[in-house]
Design a protein around this motif. Structure first.
Motif, PDB file in Angstrom:
ATOM      1  N   HIS A  60       7.225  29.285 -41.541  1.00 22.53           N
ATOM      2  CA  HIS A  60       7.278  29.388 -40.086  1.00 22.53           C
ATOM      3  C   HIS A  60       6.715  28.151 -39.404  1.00 22.53           C
ATOM      4  CE1 HIS A  60       3.238  30.630 -41.196  1.00 22.53           C
ATOM      5  NE2 HIS A  60       2.853  30.417 -39.957  1.00 22.53           N
ATOM      6  N   GLU A  61       5.926  27.355 -40.129  1.00 26.10           N
ATOM      7  CA  GLU A  61       5.296  26.211 -39.482  1.00 26.10           C
ATOM      8  C   GLU A  61       5.627  24.873 -40.129  1.00 26.10           C
ATOM      9  OE1 GLU A  61       0.951  25.395 -40.590  1.00 26.10           O
ATOM     10  OE2 GLU A  61       1.011  27.580 -40.668  1.00 26.10           O
ATOM     11  N   LYS A  92       9.825  20.914 -37.105  1.00 25.33           N
ATOM     12  CA  LYS A  92      10.969  21.572 -37.712  1.00 25.33           C
ATOM     13  C   LYS A  92      12.252  20.839 -37.321  1.00 25.33           C
ATOM     14  CE  LYS A  92      10.597  25.413 -39.259  1.00 25.33           C
ATOM     15  NZ  LYS A  92      10.472  25.894 -40.663  1.00 25.33           N
TER      16      LYS A  92
END
Length: 258
Positions: free
Chosen positions: A205-206, A159
């Motif tokens: 989220h990943e 991220k």
């Protein structure tokens, strides 16, 4: 309750938690995965049926990139985020090369132990911690000679808040001139708005989807190989028939360090 499975060379593996490497292996048609990985893979594929195709196209890109670099004299590779070594790993594509594989999934370690030779090594490491990777890789690779740094289908799991630009820059700076960087990264550039919204809801989220411009920042200071940053299936394709960009939803590029 999580379950630890020590059946593979005594390595602790939690088979109750989804892992991207094992899910990727499932999409590639491999068997080195657990029910939780298959359930996650099926759930994603039920909404995005082309996901297994995209995984295969990423793997094909790896093969083409390794052959391209081998044809230009590269005889050593650092493959970070290698995943479970199946479906044409680097050492099979370039059997005369030295290869260091890096991943942080214990299951990958268990399988990689079977591959260790004098010219193939495995490091348990994470892209977000480049210094230990570089230190361990020096035991196998000669950092005075060109190295192919492979970041295939892994960068999108870093991220933006993990500072991947800094980590990749640290890796590239350590490589000698004449080395190469090969990258693929998932993108939503070709997705319909509803598909992009669902992808962010299911996997935001990943994963960090990146545009061509955003991916281009990882190649600052490098010489991009033509045709530049393109859908993975369009980079030096083997034939005329290939998937549409929206089916692969992933960019690929290769750059040379001058």
């Amino acid at each position: 309750m999580s379950r630890s499975d020590r059946s593979l060379s005594g390595v602790d593996i939690d088979s109750s938690v989804v892992h991207s490497a094992r899910r990727y292996n499932y999409w590639l048609g491999g068997t080195d995965n657990f029910p939780v990985d298959r359930e996650s893979g099926d759930a994603i594929a039920s909404r995005f049926p082309s996901v297994p195709l995209a995984a295969r196209e990423n793997r094909k890109f790896l093969g083409r990139a390794v052959r391209y670099l081998s044809g230009r004299g590269v005889r050593q590779f650092l493959d970070i985020g290698t995943g479970i070594p199946s479906a044409g790993p680097v050492h099979e594509i370039a059997p005369d090369a030295r290869v260091v594989y890096v991943d942080h999934d214990p299951l990958v370690l268990a399988h990689a132990q079977k591959l260790l030779t004098g010219t193939t090594a495995y490091l348990h490491g994470d892209l977000r911690e480049p210094d230990p990777i570089l230190a361990g890789a020096r035991d196998t690779l000669d950092f005075t000679q060109p190295i192919g740094l492979m970041l295939i289908a892994v960068l999108h799991f870093a991220k933006d808040h993990d500072q991947p630009l800094h980590h990749v820059s640290t890796l590239v700076e350590a490589l000698p001139p004449g080395s190469w960087l090969a990258v693929t990264n998932a993108t939503l550039d070709f997705a319909a708005p509803a598909d992009a919204a669902d992808a962010r809801r299911m996997l935001g989220h990943e994963m960090e989807w990146r545009s061509a411009a955003e991916l281009g920042r990882f190649f600052d200071g490098l010489e991009l190989v033509e045709p530049g940053i393109v859908p993975v299936s369009d980079w030096h394709p083997d034939g005329e028939l290939r998937p549409a960009p929206a089916e692969v939803s992933s960019y690929g590029a290769v750059g040379r360090k001058p």
